[in-house]
Design an enzyme around this catalytic site. Structure first.
Site, PDB file in Angstrom:
ATOM      1  N   HIS A 160      26.356 -20.392  51.494  1.00  0.00           N
ATOM      2  CA  HIS A 160      24.635 -20.059  51.490  1.00  0.00           C
ATOM      3  C   HIS A 160      24.149 -21.489  51.198  1.00  0.00           C
ATOM      4  O   HIS A 160      24.637 -21.331  50.100  1.00  0.00           O
ATOM      5  CB  HIS A 160      24.731 -18.103  51.617  1.00  0.00           C
ATOM      6  CG  HIS A 160      24.382 -17.733  49.951  1.00  0.00           C
ATOM      7  ND1 HIS A 160      25.935 -18.085  49.527  1.00  0.00           N
ATOM      8  CD2 HIS A 160      23.607 -18.169  49.382  1.00  0.00           C
ATOM      9  CE1 HIS A 160      25.928 -18.075  48.635  1.00  0.00           C
ATOM     10  NE2 HIS A 160      24.148 -17.549  48.247  1.00  0.00           N
ATOM     11  N   HIS A 162      19.350 -20.858  50.459  1.00  0.00           N
ATOM     12  CA  HIS A 162      17.921 -20.848  49.826  1.00  0.00           C
ATOM     13  C   HIS A 162      16.772 -21.287  50.461  1.00  0.00           C
ATOM     14  O   HIS A 162      16.677 -22.471  49.942  1.00  0.00           O
ATOM     15  CB  HIS A 162      17.992 -20.000  48.353  1.00  0.00           C
ATOM     16  CG  HIS A 162      18.809 -18.940  48.347  1.00  0.00           C
ATOM     17  ND1 HIS A 162      19.498 -17.577  49.109  1.00  0.00           N
ATOM     18  CD2 HIS A 162      20.094 -19.248  47.333  1.00  0.00           C
ATOM     19  CE1 HIS A 162      20.379 -17.395  48.095  1.00  0.00           C
ATOM     20  NE2 HIS A 162      21.076 -17.539  47.895  1.00  0.00           N
ATOM     21  N   HIS A 340       3.721 -12.283  20.376  1.00  0.00           N
ATOM     22  CA  HIS A 340       3.672 -13.112  20.857  1.00  0.00           C
ATOM     23  C   HIS A 340       3.506 -13.448  22.533  1.00  0.00           C
ATOM     24  O   HIS A 340       3.206 -12.312  23.113  1.00  0.00           O
ATOM     25  CB  HIS A 340       5.121 -13.946  20.884  1.00  0.00           C
ATOM     26  CG  HIS A 340       5.678 -13.435  21.554  1.00  0.00           C
ATOM     27  ND1 HIS A 340       6.484 -12.196  21.925  1.00  0.00           N
ATOM     28  CD2 HIS A 340       6.447 -13.535  22.872  1.00  0.00           C
ATOM     29  CE1 HIS A 340       7.471 -12.212  22.625  1.00  0.00           C
ATOM     30  NE2 HIS A 340       7.171 -12.474  23.393  1.00  0.00           N
ATOM     31  N   GLU A 347       7.000 -13.939  32.377  1.00  0.00           N
ATOM     32  CA  GLU A 347       7.943 -13.601  31.572  1.00  0.00           C
ATOM     33  C   GLU A 347       8.843 -12.131  32.669  1.00  0.00           C
ATOM     34  O   GLU A 347       8.124 -11.689  32.960  1.00  0.00           O
ATOM     35  CB  GLU A 347       7.814 -13.152  29.933  1.00  0.00           C
ATOM     36  CG  GLU A 347       9.452 -12.534  29.430  1.00  0.00           C
ATOM     37  CD  GLU A 347       8.790 -12.340  28.822  1.00  0.00           C
ATOM     38  OE1 GLU A 347       9.712 -10.898  27.872  1.00  0.00           O
ATOM     39  OE2 GLU A 347       8.167 -12.760  27.489  1.00  0.00           O
ATOM     40  N   GLU A 400      14.657 -12.979  28.132  1.00  0.00           N
ATOM     41  CA  GLU A 400      13.332 -13.591  28.739  1.00  0.00           C
ATOM     42  C   GLU A 400      13.511 -14.115  29.303  1.00  0.00           C
ATOM     43  O   GLU A 400      14.633 -15.234  29.272  1.00  0.00           O
ATOM     44  CB  GLU A 400      12.737 -13.440  27.436  1.00  0.00           C
ATOM     45  CG  GLU A 400      12.389 -12.643  26.183  1.00  0.00           C
ATOM     46  CD  GLU A 400      10.904 -13.528  25.028  1.00  0.00           C
ATOM     47  OE1 GLU A 400      10.734 -14.572  25.521  1.00  0.00           O
ATOM     48  OE2 GLU A 400      11.009 -12.498  23.807  1.00  0.00           O
TER      49      GLU A 400
END
Length: 455
Positions: A160, A162, A340, A347, A400
């Site tokens: 496949h 995308h 931070h 994020e 993250e």
């Protein structure tokens, strides 16, 4: 005229009064006062009262329960709130102490920044399953969407492609990937637990669970578009099932009978024969892909900090990953990912082990705290201040993930440490001794009180 004379007389009297004041004494008094102030300032580090606003509250705002406590969760904090009289979903409330009884520092709402994959609808297939999160589940998460996919040993996520890039982190087992780029260069690799892969937009590929583990594989997929829907994937079998067979035969210069048994609809996920570890793709006249589409992230040594570890993969280390960067972070009990923000990046977070709480600061006095467990997704918009605190008794591990080529963050502590101390002191009314202990390098993951190193 009388009014005029009265005004003149008042002016004369005022001038006489001013003239009687001993100018030298006034000057001496002012200098003496100024000198005394300077002496106090230079010899004392005492904190002066804030001239404009009251001090921030010292009320404790710890989480009130976690997975180790047996207390019955109620929306009460100190003298605030009251118990629930209506029916209550206790298991959910136990997982969300800072939603049910938020810290008094919370104010307003930033939007829903938590989504458990456990609440995503699961699409079951022969050989595996898939579930996803996009803006339908978490409207705040506009920049990225996530997919959790499971394949039994040998099962195939069919060939496949995308319209967006695809980035992956292997959660368990190992996955064999194949791909061919637009220049006809091919690639094959086996990607293990903790490793990554990345396919640019439009590049066709396949995913297959090896039998290195009898259980197969499971992996996290990230797409840099919050509206991404895995149902919109462009699939090989789906395309051919919707193309006249005579066209297919003409395209491949074959007889139409050679295509009698192609599937009449998409396969998506289906059982297959486990690939050998030494499998290699056909030799391409154009050669192999010059920048590998996989990265052995599990073999990267993490950087140790006072409260845990961090390792980062972005285009500076995984050159193919032009649109996605990641930080894999561990936080020990009692420690936290320091306060931070990320200057240019949203994020998207994923929690793998342990429990955490995160307060997101959105400016204009808006702040909201969320609690996370393994399998939960977090989301912090660009520029929003936040921290990640371990609320359990075991190591916290999370990712993250950013829609960017290079990881960036700004440390609150480092910012203040590298700002003129007098300016910081006037803002926060803290002592020079306190300011002198601020670290001039990023703490990243910091331990509890006492876990300090030199500035």
């Amino acid at each position: 005229m009388n009014k005029f004379l009265a005004s003149v007389l008042c002016a004369v009297l005022y001038a006489s009064l001013v003239a009687c004041i001993p100018v030298g004494d006034v000057s001496s008094s002012s200098l003496a006062s100024s000198s005394a102030t300077e002496d106090v300032t230079s010899t004392s580090d005492a904190v002066s009262p804030s001239p404009t606003v009251p001090y921030a509250s010292d009320d404790p705002n710890y989480w009130l329960w976690n997975e180790t406590t047996t207390s019955y969760p109620q929306p009460e904090r100190g003298t605030l709130g009251a118990d629930i009289l209506a029916p209550q979903n206790v298991p959910i409330d136990r997982q969300n102490p800072d939603i049910l009884a938020p810290p008094t520092t919370d104010h307003g709402t930033v939007g829903n920044a938590k989504w458990p994959f456990s609440l995503s609808n699961v699409q079951l297939n022969t050989g595996g399953w898939v579930r996803q999160q996009n803006v339908q589940q978490m409207p705040l998460a506009t920049a990225m969407a996530g997919v959790d996919m499971r394949l039994e040993a040998g099962a195939i996520r069919e060939l496949h492609w995308h319209q967006t890039a695809e980035w992956a982190y292997v959660l368990n087992g190992s996955t064999q990937i194949t791909s061919v780029d637009n220049l006809g260069r091919n690639y094959e690799a086996t990607v293990h637990k903790g490793d990554l892969w990345y396919f640019p937009p439009g590049i066709p590929h396949s995913l297959q669970a090896t039998n290195d583990s009898s259980e197969g594989t499971e992996f996290l997929l990230i797409f840099p578009d919050g509206t991404f829907n895995d149902d919109d994937t462009l699939l090989l079998t789906d395309w051919l099932a919707h193309t006249p067979k005579e066209v297919i035969a003409k395209n491949f210069q074959d007889d139409i009978s050679d295509w009698d048994h192609i599937p009449g609809e998409q396969l998506y996920i289906f059982p297959g024969v486990p690939p050998p570890d030494n499998q290699r793709p056909p030799t391409s006249p154009a050669g192999a892909v010059p920048q590998p589409f996989s990265y052995a992230f599990s073999q990267v040594a993490p950087t140790q900090y006072t409260g845990g570890t961090v390792k980062i993969a972005d285009s500076t280390t995984f050159s193919a990953a032009a649109q996605i960067a990641v930080a894999e972070i561990t936080v020990e009990p009692g420690a936290m990912r320091e306060m931070h923000w990320h200057p240019t990046q949203n994020e998207w977070g994923f929690f793998i082990e342990g429990t955490a709480r995160v307060t997101i600061f959105a400016g204009t006095a808006i702040a909201q705290t969320f609690d996370y467990q393994p399998g939960d997704i977090s989301y912090v918009p660009t520029g929003y201040g936040h921290y990640v605190e371990n609320t359990g008794n075991t190591t916290l591990k999370f990712l993250e993930i950013f829609n960017t080529d290079v990881f960036q963050d700004v440390s609150l502590a480092q910012w203040l440490a590298l700002t003129p101390p007098a300016l910081v002191k006037q803002h926060l009314q803290i002592s020079e001794a306190t300011i002198s202990r601020f670290k001039r390098t990023k703490g990243v993951v910091v331990g509890g009180p006492g876990a300090r190193t030199s500035p």
